[in-house]
Design an enzyme around this catalytic site. Structure first.
Site, PDB file in Angstrom:
ATOM      1  N   GLY A 105      44.053 -34.490  -3.854  1.00 47.92           N
ATOM      2  CA  GLY A 105      42.948 -35.078  -4.584  1.00 47.92           C
ATOM      3  C   GLY A 105      43.205 -35.012  -6.076  1.00 47.92           C
ATOM      4  O   GLY A 105      44.052 -34.243  -6.544  1.00 47.92           O
ATOM      5  N   GLN A 124      40.838 -34.674 -14.819  1.00 50.24           N
ATOM      6  CA  GLN A 124      42.218 -34.203 -14.805  1.00 50.24           C
ATOM      7  C   GLN A 124      43.175 -35.177 -15.482  1.00 50.24           C
ATOM      8  O   GLN A 124      44.321 -34.822 -15.740  1.00 50.24           O
ATOM      9  CB  GLN A 124      42.687 -33.936 -13.376  1.00 50.24           C
ATOM     10  CG  GLN A 124      42.001 -32.744 -12.736  1.00 50.24           C
ATOM     11  CD  GLN A 124      42.504 -32.543 -11.340  1.00 50.24           C
ATOM     12  OE1 GLN A 124      41.997 -33.137 -10.395  1.00 50.24           O
ATOM     13  NE2 GLN A 124      43.531 -31.721 -11.200  1.00 50.24           N
ATOM     14  N   CYS A 169      45.952 -26.484  -7.577  1.00 49.67           N
ATOM     15  CA  CYS A 169      45.382 -27.569  -8.370  1.00 49.67           C
ATOM     16  C   CYS A 169      46.492 -28.224  -9.178  1.00 49.67           C
ATOM     17  O   CYS A 169      47.347 -27.528  -9.737  1.00 49.67           O
ATOM     18  CB  CYS A 169      44.302 -27.008  -9.304  1.00 49.67           C
ATOM     19  SG  CYS A 169      43.513 -28.228 -10.359  1.00 49.67           S
ATOM     20  N   LEU A 170      46.454 -29.558  -9.257  1.00 50.37           N
ATOM     21  CA  LEU A 170      47.482 -30.276 -10.008  1.00 50.37           C
ATOM     22  C   LEU A 170      47.437 -29.954 -11.502  1.00 50.37           C
ATOM     23  O   LEU A 170      48.428 -30.153 -12.197  1.00 50.37           O
ATOM     24  CB  LEU A 170      47.346 -31.782  -9.788  1.00 50.37           C
ATOM     25  CG  LEU A 170      47.588 -32.254  -8.351  1.00 50.37           C
ATOM     26  CD1 LEU A 170      47.377 -33.757  -8.234  1.00 50.37           C
ATOM     27  CD2 LEU A 170      48.974 -31.859  -7.876  1.00 50.37           C
ATOM     28  N   HIS A 187      36.527 -28.968  -4.168  1.00 49.37           N
ATOM     29  CA  HIS A 187      37.413 -28.728  -5.306  1.00 49.37           C
ATOM     30  C   HIS A 187      37.307 -29.883  -6.309  1.00 49.37           C
ATOM     31  O   HIS A 187      37.148 -29.666  -7.512  1.00 49.37           O
ATOM     32  CB  HIS A 187      38.850 -28.565  -4.800  1.00 49.37           C
ATOM     33  CG  HIS A 187      39.863 -28.353  -5.869  1.00 49.37           C
ATOM     34  ND1 HIS A 187      40.470 -27.139  -6.073  1.00 49.37           N
ATOM     35  CD2 HIS A 187      40.386 -29.201  -6.792  1.00 49.37           C
ATOM     36  CE1 HIS A 187      41.329 -27.254  -7.085  1.00 49.37           C
ATOM     37  NE2 HIS A 187      41.300 -28.503  -7.541  1.00 49.37           N
ATOM     38  N   GLU A 188      37.412 -31.121  -5.809  1.00 47.05           N
ATOM     39  CA  GLU A 188      37.402 -32.277  -6.711  1.00 47.05           C
ATOM     40  C   GLU A 188      36.030 -32.517  -7.330  1.00 47.05           C
ATOM     41  O   GLU A 188      35.925 -32.858  -8.512  1.00 47.05           O
ATOM     42  CB  GLU A 188      37.910 -33.532  -5.990  1.00 47.05           C
ATOM     43  CG  GLU A 188      39.333 -33.440  -5.481  1.00 47.05           C
ATOM     44  CD  GLU A 188      40.362 -33.016  -6.526  1.00 47.05           C
ATOM     45  OE1 GLU A 188      40.166 -33.290  -7.718  1.00 47.05           O
ATOM     46  OE2 GLU A 188      41.366 -32.399  -6.139  1.00 47.05           O
ATOM     47  N   HIS A 198      35.492 -30.338 -10.261  1.00 50.08           N
ATOM     48  CA  HIS A 198      36.125 -30.852 -11.486  1.00 50.08           C
ATOM     49  C   HIS A 198      35.167 -31.736 -12.282  1.00 50.08           C
ATOM     50  O   HIS A 198      35.196 -31.742 -13.512  1.00 50.08           O
ATOM     51  CB  HIS A 198      37.382 -31.669 -11.154  1.00 50.08           C
ATOM     52  CG  HIS A 198      38.637 -30.875 -11.062  1.00 50.08           C
ATOM     53  ND1 HIS A 198      39.152 -30.147 -12.116  1.00 50.08           N
ATOM     54  CD2 HIS A 198      39.495 -30.704 -10.027  1.00 50.08           C
ATOM     55  CE1 HIS A 198      40.274 -29.564 -11.735  1.00 50.08           C
ATOM     56  NE2 HIS A 198      40.506 -29.874 -10.477  1.00 50.08           N
TER      57      HIS A 198
END
Length: 183
Positions: A43, A48, A91-92, A133-134, A137
């Site tokens: 995701g 981000q 996480c990216l 998680h997303e 953000h």
């Protein structure tokens, strides 16, 4: 467009609702999907990529050929959550950092697709974790905020390294010098 890394201030910014699905929104969603696949993610949220929009892209299999598990979610919300489970998360925006995080086992989410149509989804386990998680953000909440004290302690060295790399990028002129991180 690139994925920003912690402690970039965009990661702590609360995203604003998308009010119109324009060609730009569609282009951004397409590029976000490309970035997510390039970095082997499940995701990616607009903050981000330093955009303050309530927009996320997901693919629970991380496989660009698996379109059945690919979703674009505009203005997503969690309607219900049930249960609790601890699982490993990354996480990216924190490449290489993984820790256990407690999340709801099941979530019911609502969002709009790129055609402006609302949809709901009931998810369990990994898909539920990805949604949570997303969506976090979009509210400026990072997975490090959800770690227990032991996870934070175990991650301290990596987090310090992310801050040092951020400061070095500013020093080299790769980021604006006045860009202050929000930890």
């Amino acid at each position: 467009m690139k994925i920003v890394k912690y402690p970039h201030p965009a990661l702590r910014q609360k995203a604003q609702p998308v009010t119109a699905i324009t060609a730009e929104v569609r282009q951004v969603a397409a590029r976000m999907l490309e970035l997510m696949y390039e970095h082997e993610g499940l995701g990616l949220a607009a903050p981000q990529v330093a955009l303050p929009w309530q927009l996320i892209v997901l693919n629970f299999s991380a496989d660009p050929e698996d379109k059945e598990n690919e979703f674009v979610a505009i203005n997503p919300v969690i309607l219900e959550s049930k249960g609790s489970v601890v699982g490993r998360e990354g996480c990216l925006s924190f490449p290489g950092l993984y820790q256990n995080v407690r999340r709801a086992k099941t979530v019911k989410v609502q969002a709009y697709n790129l055609q402006g149509e609302p949809y709901e989804m009931l998810c369990h386990d990994l898909p539920a974790r990805v949604w949570q998680h997303e969506i976090d953000h979009l509210h400026g909440i990072l997975f490090i905020d959800r770690m227990g004290s032991l996870g934070r302690e175990r991650s301290a060295r990596e987090l310090e390294q992310f801050v040092a790399e951020f400061e070095e990028e500013k020093r080299k002129g790769l980021l604006p010098a006045d860009l202050a991180p929000r930890l």
